[in-house]
Design a protein around this motif. Sequence first.
Motif, PDB file in Angstrom:
ATOM      1  N   ASP A   1       1.017  -1.312  -0.017  1.00 42.44           N
ATOM      2  CA  ASP A   1      -0.081   0.087   0.104  1.00 42.44           C
ATOM      3  C   ASP A   1       0.867   1.172   0.093  1.00 42.44           C
ATOM      4  O   ASP A   1       1.929   1.230   0.645  1.00 42.44           O
ATOM      5  N   THR A   2       0.477   2.307  -0.842  1.00 39.24           N
ATOM      6  CA  THR A   2       1.356   3.365  -0.910  1.00 39.24           C
ATOM      7  C   THR A   2       0.470   4.680  -1.327  1.00 39.24           C
ATOM      8  O   THR A   2      -0.833   4.423  -1.893  1.00 39.24           O
ATOM      9  N   ASP A   3       0.949   5.808  -1.050  1.00 43.15           N
ATOM     10  CA  ASP A   3       0.056   6.911  -1.526  1.00 43.15           C
ATOM     11  C   ASP A   3      -0.102   7.422  -3.062  1.00 43.15           C
ATOM     12  O   ASP A   3      -1.034   7.541  -3.614  1.00 43.15           O
ATOM     13  N   LEU A   4       0.972   7.142  -3.433  1.00 43.30           N
ATOM     14  CA  LEU A   4       1.251   7.502  -5.083  1.00 43.30           C
ATOM     15  C   LEU A   4       2.031   6.224  -5.654  1.00 43.30           C
ATOM     16  O   LEU A   4       3.067   5.833  -5.196  1.00 43.30           O
ATOM     17  N   VAL A   5       1.275   5.907  -6.946  1.00 45.19           N
ATOM     18  CA  VAL A   5       2.089   5.023  -7.847  1.00 45.19           C
ATOM     19  C   VAL A   5       2.236   5.495  -9.315  1.00 45.19           C
ATOM     20  O   VAL A   5       1.491   6.372  -9.730  1.00 45.19           O
ATOM     21  N   THR A   6       3.588   5.624  -9.643  1.00 49.36           N
ATOM     22  CA  THR A   6       3.673   6.200 -11.195  1.00 49.36           C
ATOM     23  C   THR A   6       4.309   5.194 -12.061  1.00 49.36           C
ATOM     24  O   THR A   6       4.696   4.059 -11.684  1.00 49.36           O
ATOM     25  N   VAL A   7       3.932   5.033 -13.179  1.00 51.62           N
ATOM     26  CA  VAL A   7       3.816   4.107 -14.097  1.00 51.62           C
ATOM     27  C   VAL A   7       4.441   4.903 -15.411  1.00 51.62           C
ATOM     28  O   VAL A   7       3.572   5.300 -16.218  1.00 51.62           O
ATOM     29  N   SER A   8       5.606   5.105 -15.886  1.00 51.50           N
ATOM     30  CA  SER A   8       5.925   6.071 -16.940  1.00 51.50           C
ATOM     31  C   SER A   8       6.677   5.326 -17.814  1.00 51.50           C
ATOM     32  O   SER A   8       7.786   4.607 -17.690  1.00 51.50           O
ATOM     33  N   TYR A   9       6.248   5.151 -19.094  1.00 51.09           N
ATOM     34  CA  TYR A   9       6.795   4.633 -20.383  1.00 51.09           C
ATOM     35  C   TYR A   9       6.980   3.380 -20.220  1.00 51.09           C
ATOM     36  O   TYR A   9       8.070   2.582 -20.471  1.00 51.09           O
ATOM     37  N   VAL A  10       6.000   2.473 -19.330  1.00 53.77           N
ATOM     38  CA  VAL A  10       6.102   1.007 -19.191  1.00 53.77           C
ATOM     39  C   VAL A  10       5.202   0.106 -19.835  1.00 53.77           C
ATOM     40  O   VAL A  10       5.523  -0.860 -20.363  1.00 53.77           O
ATOM     41  N   LEU A  11       4.088   0.620 -20.077  1.00 54.56           N
ATOM     42  CA  LEU A  11       2.952  -0.107 -20.494  1.00 54.56           C
ATOM     43  C   LEU A  11       3.327  -0.861 -21.994  1.00 54.56           C
ATOM     44  O   LEU A  11       2.956  -2.002 -22.193  1.00 54.56           O
ATOM     45  N   LYS A  12       3.860  -0.002 -22.770  1.00 54.79           N
ATOM     46  CA  LYS A  12       4.242  -0.563 -24.305  1.00 54.79           C
ATOM     47  C   LYS A  12       5.130  -1.844 -24.070  1.00 54.79           C
ATOM     48  O   LYS A  12       5.179  -2.679 -24.874  1.00 54.79           O
ATOM     49  N   GLU A  13       5.990  -2.014 -23.010  1.00 51.81           N
ATOM     50  CA  GLU A  13       6.681  -3.303 -22.999  1.00 51.81           C
ATOM     51  C   GLU A  13       5.960  -4.348 -22.355  1.00 51.81           C
ATOM     52  O   GLU A  13       6.630  -5.249 -22.040  1.00 51.81           O
ATOM     53  N   LEU A  14       4.793  -4.258 -21.864  1.00 49.83           N
ATOM     54  CA  LEU A  14       3.989  -5.236 -21.492  1.00 49.83           C
ATOM     55  C   LEU A  14       3.008  -5.955 -22.322  1.00 49.83           C
ATOM     56  O   LEU A  14       2.748  -5.321 -23.240  1.00 49.83           O
ATOM     57  N   THR A  15       2.739  -7.160 -22.118  1.00 45.81           N
ATOM     58  CA  THR A  15       1.522  -7.681 -22.790  1.00 45.81           C
ATOM     59  C   THR A  15       0.212  -7.072 -22.283  1.00 45.81           C
ATOM     60  O   THR A  15       0.274  -6.510 -21.213  1.00 45.81           O
ATOM     61  N   GLU A  16      -0.905  -7.269 -23.240  1.00 51.93           N
ATOM     62  CA  GLU A  16      -2.325  -6.563 -22.827  1.00 51.93           C
ATOM     63  C   GLU A  16      -2.608  -7.236 -21.290  1.00 51.93           C
ATOM     64  O   GLU A  16      -3.035  -6.351 -20.587  1.00 51.93           O
ATOM     65  N   ALA A  17      -2.286  -8.463 -21.048  1.00 55.21           N
ATOM     66  CA  ALA A  17      -2.679  -8.958 -19.793  1.00 55.21           C
ATOM     67  C   ALA A  17      -1.904  -8.550 -18.581  1.00 55.21           C
ATOM     68  O   ALA A  17      -2.591  -8.130 -17.586  1.00 55.21           O
ATOM     69  N   ASP A  18      -0.717  -8.169 -18.771  1.00 51.75           N
ATOM     70  CA  ASP A  18       0.166  -7.841 -17.894  1.00 51.75           C
ATOM     71  C   ASP A  18      -0.111  -6.130 -17.672  1.00 51.75           C
ATOM     72  O   ASP A  18      -0.061  -5.638 -16.618  1.00 51.75           O
ATOM     73  N   ARG A  19      -0.412  -5.574 -18.738  1.00 54.70           N
ATOM     74  CA  ARG A  19      -1.008  -4.240 -18.463  1.00 54.70           C
ATOM     75  C   ARG A  19      -2.105  -4.077 -17.706  1.00 54.70           C
ATOM     76  O   ARG A  19      -2.166  -3.237 -16.786  1.00 54.70           O
ATOM     77  N   THR A  20      -3.134  -4.922 -18.006  1.00 56.35           N
ATOM     78  CA  THR A  20      -4.413  -4.633 -17.038  1.00 56.35           C
ATOM     79  C   THR A  20      -4.029  -5.290 -15.535  1.00 56.35           C
ATOM     80  O   THR A  20      -4.596  -4.519 -14.932  1.00 56.35           O
ATOM     81  N   ALA A  21      -3.381  -6.068 -15.573  1.00 57.62           N
ATOM     82  CA  ALA A  21      -2.928  -6.525 -14.031  1.00 57.62           C
ATOM     83  C   ALA A  21      -2.260  -5.430 -13.342  1.00 57.62           C
ATOM     84  O   ALA A  21      -2.518  -5.384 -12.230  1.00 57.62           O
ATOM     85  N   LEU A  22      -1.318  -4.897 -14.006  1.00 58.98           N
ATOM     86  CA  LEU A  22      -0.517  -3.821 -13.334  1.00 58.98           C
ATOM     87  C   LEU A  22      -1.418  -2.428 -13.245  1.00 58.98           C
ATOM     88  O   LEU A  22      -1.323  -2.095 -11.750  1.00 58.98           O
ATOM     89  N   VAL A  23      -2.472  -1.943 -13.803  1.00 64.01           N
ATOM     90  CA  VAL A  23      -3.115  -1.141 -13.507  1.00 64.01           C
ATOM     91  C   VAL A  23      -4.062  -1.337 -12.641  1.00 64.01           C
ATOM     92  O   VAL A  23      -4.410  -0.553 -11.668  1.00 64.01           O
ATOM     93  N   THR A  24      -4.809  -2.481 -12.486  1.00 61.16           N
ATOM     94  CA  THR A  24      -5.447  -3.001 -11.428  1.00 61.16           C
ATOM     95  C   THR A  24      -4.788  -3.104 -10.219  1.00 61.16           C
ATOM     96  O   THR A  24      -5.494  -2.612  -9.098  1.00 61.16           O
ATOM     97  N   GLU A  25      -3.810  -3.608 -10.164  1.00 58.70           N
ATOM     98  CA  GLU A  25      -2.955  -3.697  -8.840  1.00 58.70           C
ATOM     99  C   GLU A  25      -2.578  -2.246  -8.435  1.00 58.70           C
ATOM    100  O   GLU A  25      -2.567  -1.988  -7.052  1.00 58.70           O
ATOM    101  N   ALA A  26      -2.081  -1.446  -9.325  1.00 58.96           N
ATOM    102  CA  ALA A  26      -1.831   0.040  -8.850  1.00 58.96           C
ATOM    103  C   ALA A  26      -3.084   0.645  -8.197  1.00 58.96           C
ATOM    104  O   ALA A  26      -2.975   1.450  -7.178  1.00 58.96           O
ATOM    105  N   ALA A  27      -4.261   0.428  -8.781  1.00 59.46           N
ATOM    106  CA  ALA A  27      -5.570   1.051  -8.037  1.00 59.46           C
ATOM    107  C   ALA A  27      -5.834   0.382  -6.928  1.00 59.46           C
ATOM    108  O   ALA A  27      -6.471   0.909  -5.989  1.00 59.46           O
ATOM    109  N   ARG A  28      -5.422  -0.850  -6.779  1.00 54.56           N
ATOM    110  CA  ARG A  28      -5.833  -1.490  -5.313  1.00 54.56           C
ATOM    111  C   ARG A  28      -4.983  -0.848  -4.347  1.00 54.56           C
ATOM    112  O   ARG A  28      -5.407  -0.548  -3.351  1.00 54.56           O
ATOM    113  N   ALA A  29      -3.678  -0.522  -4.720  1.00 56.11           N
ATOM    114  CA  ALA A  29      -2.465  -0.294  -3.533  1.00 56.11           C
ATOM    115  C   ALA A  29      -2.707   1.258  -3.355  1.00 56.11           C
ATOM    116  O   ALA A  29      -2.121   1.532  -2.267  1.00 56.11           O
TER     117      ALA A  29
END
Length: 329
Positions: free
Chosen positions: A154-182
Amino acid sequence: MNAPASPPSAESLRAALAGLLAGLPPTQAARAVERLIANYRGTTPTDAPVLRDRSDVAAYAAYRMPATFEAVRGVLDALREAAPDWAPATHTDVGGGTGAASWAVAEAWEETPPRTTVLDWAEPALALGRELAAGALDAEWRRERIGTALRLADTDLVTVSYVLKELTEADRTALVTEAARAAQAVVIVEPGTPDGYERIIAARTLLIDAGFTVAAPCPHSGACPIVPGTDWCHFSARVSRSSLHRQVKGGSLPYEDEKYSYVAATRFPVTPTVSRVTRRPQIRKGLVQLELCGPDGLTRETVTKRHGPLYKQARDTEWGDSWPPEQDA
């Protein structure tokens, strides 16, 4: 928390880069940059880090860190405008590599900089980032695979900069969902290209579905008014080039313009802008034309000398700014 020896800023980042990379032969850096450009413009493999060794990382730092820093700084300015009384105590930089976004976060809240955790799966990037940040950032650098298995504290702020292109669509969805949770606030930045904008729109939808409110750039959390395939929302940041930067990139101008797309969203109340300037203002004799995204969708506003003080403010307005400007009390 130990206070940084020198406040983080664009200038201190450039100085750290110059000192650390002074021994890197420009020709070697240029070759590494050419390969990195080919990766970023093409289809990036998702089963191995883009940054393979120290020469790659050093080239990346000279080539990309100043631009990433300025893009994230512009996004954080918009977030702080929407939430002026909020300051994060903790920050997680996912896929942060050499830490450009972490420098921007520390500068944005320089009076009370958050404790940062930088996560990346390229150990050479983490090692160089750690060296650059010595005495400037209060940060932990940790190797993590960025994908569906990632779990964030758990954290106050998550930044994800210039990362999503390097991921598969499934990983992108998982990452954004996890960032929203935390997190209480999530900032995602991608290149200012049509496909970068599409990734931002997909992430924006996931954040809204998770209960977040869009703080910027949008003036609302409703559907984007841009018809898919007709245009894309992006902004621009002016980046000063050091002599090393010009050598590595083969440029002669003392600056370049970094185009980026982004979304900043929060779990807490914010006050989004009334409208956002979505293109570079067109200044003509006696008038300024502003392309805006507002509550009624995409509009154009013409401000002339007859508008008095508003005309001068329009001439000073830049791409990405809020509109109308706040009136003095």
